[in-house]
Scaffold this motif. Structure first.
Motif, mmCIF file in Angstrom:
data_model
loop_
_atom_site.group_PDB
_atom_site.id
_atom_site.type_symbol
_atom_site.label_atom_id
_atom_site.label_comp_id
_atom_site.label_asym_id
_atom_site.label_seq_id
_atom_site.Cartn_x
_atom_site.Cartn_y
_atom_site.Cartn_z
ATOM 1 N N GLY A 88 39.315 48.704 39.883
ATOM 2 C CA GLY A 88 40.696 49.011 40.274
ATOM 3 C C GLY A 88 41.707 48.997 39.153
ATOM 4 O O GLY A 88 42.913 48.894 39.393
ATOM 5 N N TRP A 89 41.252 49.121 37.898
ATOM 6 C CA TRP A 89 42.170 48.990 36.748
ATOM 7 C C TRP A 89 42.478 50.321 36.068
ATOM 8 O O TRP A 89 43.358 50.386 35.200
ATOM 9 C CB TRP A 89 41.564 48.026 35.725
ATOM 10 N N ASP A 90 41.795 51.396 36.405
ATOM 11 C CA ASP A 90 41.906 52.638 35.624
ATOM 12 C C ASP A 90 43.348 53.095 35.445
ATOM 13 O O ASP A 90 43.807 53.317 34.325
ATOM 14 C CB ASP A 90 41.099 53.773 36.302
ATOM 15 N N SER A 91 44.110 53.232 36.543
ATOM 16 C CA SER A 91 45.442 53.864 36.416
ATOM 17 C C SER A 91 46.393 52.991 35.593
ATOM 18 O O SER A 91 47.087 53.495 34.711
ATOM 19 C CB SER A 91 46.034 54.191 37.788
ATOM 20 N N ASP A 107 37.835 36.926 28.885
ATOM 21 C CA ASP A 107 36.884 36.172 29.694
ATOM 22 C C ASP A 107 36.248 36.884 30.879
ATOM 23 O O ASP A 107 35.280 36.382 31.443
ATOM 24 C CB ASP A 107 37.439 34.790 30.105
ATOM 25 N N ARG A 108 36.753 38.005 31.293
ATOM 26 C CA ARG A 108 36.096 38.788 32.335
ATOM 27 C C ARG A 108 36.130 40.264 31.920
ATOM 28 O O ARG A 108 36.909 40.650 31.063
ATOM 29 C CB ARG A 108 36.787 38.625 33.704
ATOM 30 N N GLN A 109 35.285 41.080 32.574
ATOM 31 C CA GLN A 109 35.144 42.480 32.213
ATOM 32 C C GLN A 109 35.714 43.365 33.323
ATOM 33 O O GLN A 109 35.942 42.905 34.446
ATOM 34 C CB GLN A 109 33.648 42.813 32.033
ATOM 35 N N VAL A 110 35.938 44.641 32.980
ATOM 36 C CA VAL A 110 36.363 45.632 33.971
ATOM 37 C C VAL A 110 35.364 46.789 33.958
ATOM 38 O O VAL A 110 34.662 47.006 32.962
ATOM 39 C CB VAL A 110 37.781 46.166 33.673
ATOM 40 N N ASP A 111 35.311 47.520 35.073
ATOM 41 C CA ASP A 111 34.406 48.685 35.169
ATOM 42 C C ASP A 111 35.005 49.918 34.533
ATOM 43 O O ASP A 111 34.351 50.967 34.483
ATOM 44 C CB ASP A 111 34.093 48.976 36.648
ATOM 45 N N SER A 112 36.251 49.853 34.088
ATOM 46 C CA SER A 112 36.919 51.029 33.498
ATOM 47 C C SER A 112 36.262 51.443 32.186
ATOM 48 O O SER A 112 35.540 50.650 31.569
ATOM 49 C CB SER A 112 38.400 50.700 33.217
ATOM 50 N N SER A 113 36.594 52.677 31.757
ATOM 51 C CA SER A 113 36.086 53.181 30.472
ATOM 52 C C SER A 113 36.536 52.274 29.323
ATOM 53 O O SER A 113 37.677 51.786 29.296
ATOM 54 C CB SER A 113 36.655 54.594 30.241
ATOM 55 N N LYS A 114 35.643 52.084 28.364
ATOM 56 C CA LYS A 114 35.952 51.237 27.210
ATOM 57 C C LYS A 114 37.116 51.818 26.386
ATOM 58 O O LYS A 114 37.734 51.135 25.581
ATOM 59 C CB LYS A 114 34.713 51.061 26.332
ATOM 60 N N GLU A 115 37.399 53.119 26.594
ATOM 61 C CA GLU A 115 38.507 53.747 25.859
ATOM 62 C C GLU A 115 39.852 53.192 26.333
ATOM 63 O O GLU A 115 40.870 53.399 25.676
ATOM 64 C CB GLU A 115 38.492 55.272 26.095
ATOM 65 N N LEU A 116 39.848 52.509 27.467
ATOM 66 C CA LEU A 116 41.122 52.052 28.042
ATOM 67 C C LEU A 116 41.511 50.651 27.592
ATOM 68 O O LEU A 116 42.534 50.115 28.006
ATOM 69 C CB LEU A 116 41.070 52.122 29.576
ATOM 70 N N TYR A 117 40.670 50.033 26.754
ATOM 71 C CA TYR A 117 41.078 48.737 26.183
ATOM 72 C C TYR A 117 40.563 48.634 24.757
ATOM 73 O O TYR A 117 39.587 49.295 24.382
ATOM 74 C CB TYR A 117 40.597 47.563 27.047
#
Ligand code: GZL
Length: 314
Positions: A88-91, A107-117
């Protein structure tokens, strides 16, 4: 241009120049470990002359998304995000990228593309579960070992990965089976309530060999429930968990807990270093900066480990 300006400013920080502004969207204060992470992050920012804008989301993703939008509107120089869940972090991350504000995950990961962080600082969460599971494989009593599991926040990367890692470790072992698994949301109260329901469902503790808790706070809550049921934690029911907070070492010293896997609360130090070199010289950090996962047991002088950690803000 923004990057160069911030780079020069961060470089100037070493000479005590003006602070840079960094927004920090923190999950909440659900556990002792989380409280320590917040304390350490504030200290690391202060040492670097960084103006840290702090937001406590009370474990609600919508509050974190609002905080990130606010940081973007304020025009902060960078954003730290400890994402409560993985999706739920993409936008909102797209919005930060549009504004050329680098985001570092803690400390935690997101499912978004690595290009976004820019990068993510954290432990290998699967490996933590494997270390915990291997301890049980090596230390379980003879015969059948029925395990109950207290999972972290549903949908969070530690809950997903620590479950996977533990199952990897016990897969090939004889006579170890997870018979009950439920989220305690990383809190002591959650751990106590769910452990009480496990004991009720199992007709007491006789058929439970071990508890695997995704963090020490849930284990500490479960230990209270086990004691109130007249059962001996650490002996009748083995206790293995993750974080290495001071109170788990106190429990170990009293024989009530058996093993913990350490998670450092200092994710911000490596995050600030990665941001500084990115801003000063455009050095792209690796997408994942891994922290250590050390096993501690009752054999590792638990009260000495308690003393080392007791003043770190847990
Ligand atoms: C794991 C971290 C977890 C801790 C818990 O990296 O996100 O969150 O293990 C905390 O104590 O709630």
């Amino acid at each position: 241009m923004k990057k160069l300006l911030l780079g020069a400013a961060l470089a100037a920080l070493s000479t005590g120049a003006t602070a840079q502004t960094i927004g920090f969207s923190q999950i909440g204060s659900e556990s002792g470990w989380r409280a320590a992470e917040t304390t350490v992050t504030r200290n690391e920012a202060e040492e670097r002359g960084i103006d840290l804008r702090f937001s406590d989301a009370q474990q609600r993703q919508e509050n974190q998304i609002a905080a990130i939008r606010s940081f973007v509107a304020q025009g902060v120089d960078a954003i730290l995000l400890a994402p409560v869940v993985a999706t739920g972090w993409d936008s909102v991350l797209e919005e930060a990228k549009e504004a050329e504000i680098p985001v570092v995950l803690l400390d935690r990961q997101v499912d978004s593309s690595k290009e976004l962080y820019l990068t993510a600082v954290g432990s290998n969460l699967v490996h933590e579960g494997e270390v915990a599971g291997q301890w049980l494989v090596d230390n379980k009593p003879e015969g059948e070992c029925r395990v109950v599991e207290l999972q972290g926040t549903t949908g969070s990367s530690p809950a997903i990965d620590r479950a996977t890692g533990f199952r990897n470790a016990i897969e090939g072992a004889d006579n170890i089976e997870i018979v009950r698994s439920q989220t305690g949301d990383f809190t002591r109260s959650g751990g106590k309530e769910v452990m009480e329901s496990f004991l009720q469902a199992e007709g007491g503790g006789d058929n439970i060999c071990a508890l695997y808790a995704h963090n020490d706070d849930m284990a500490l809550g479960a230990i209270q429930a086990i004691k109130e049921a007249g059962i001996d934690p650490g002996d009748d029911i083995l206790i293995v968990s993750i974080d290495a907070v001071p109170d788990i070492f106190k429990a170990m010293a009293e024989g009530d807990a058996n093993a913990t896997v350490e998670l450092t609360p200092n994710m911000a130090g490596p995050a600030f270093e990665a941001l500084a070199s990115y801003m000063e010289s455009g050095t792209e950090p690796p997408k994942f900066i891994q922290t250590d996962s050390t096993l501690y047991t009752q054999d590792d002088d638990p009260m000495a480990e308690f003393e080392k950690r007791k003043d770190l803000g847990y």
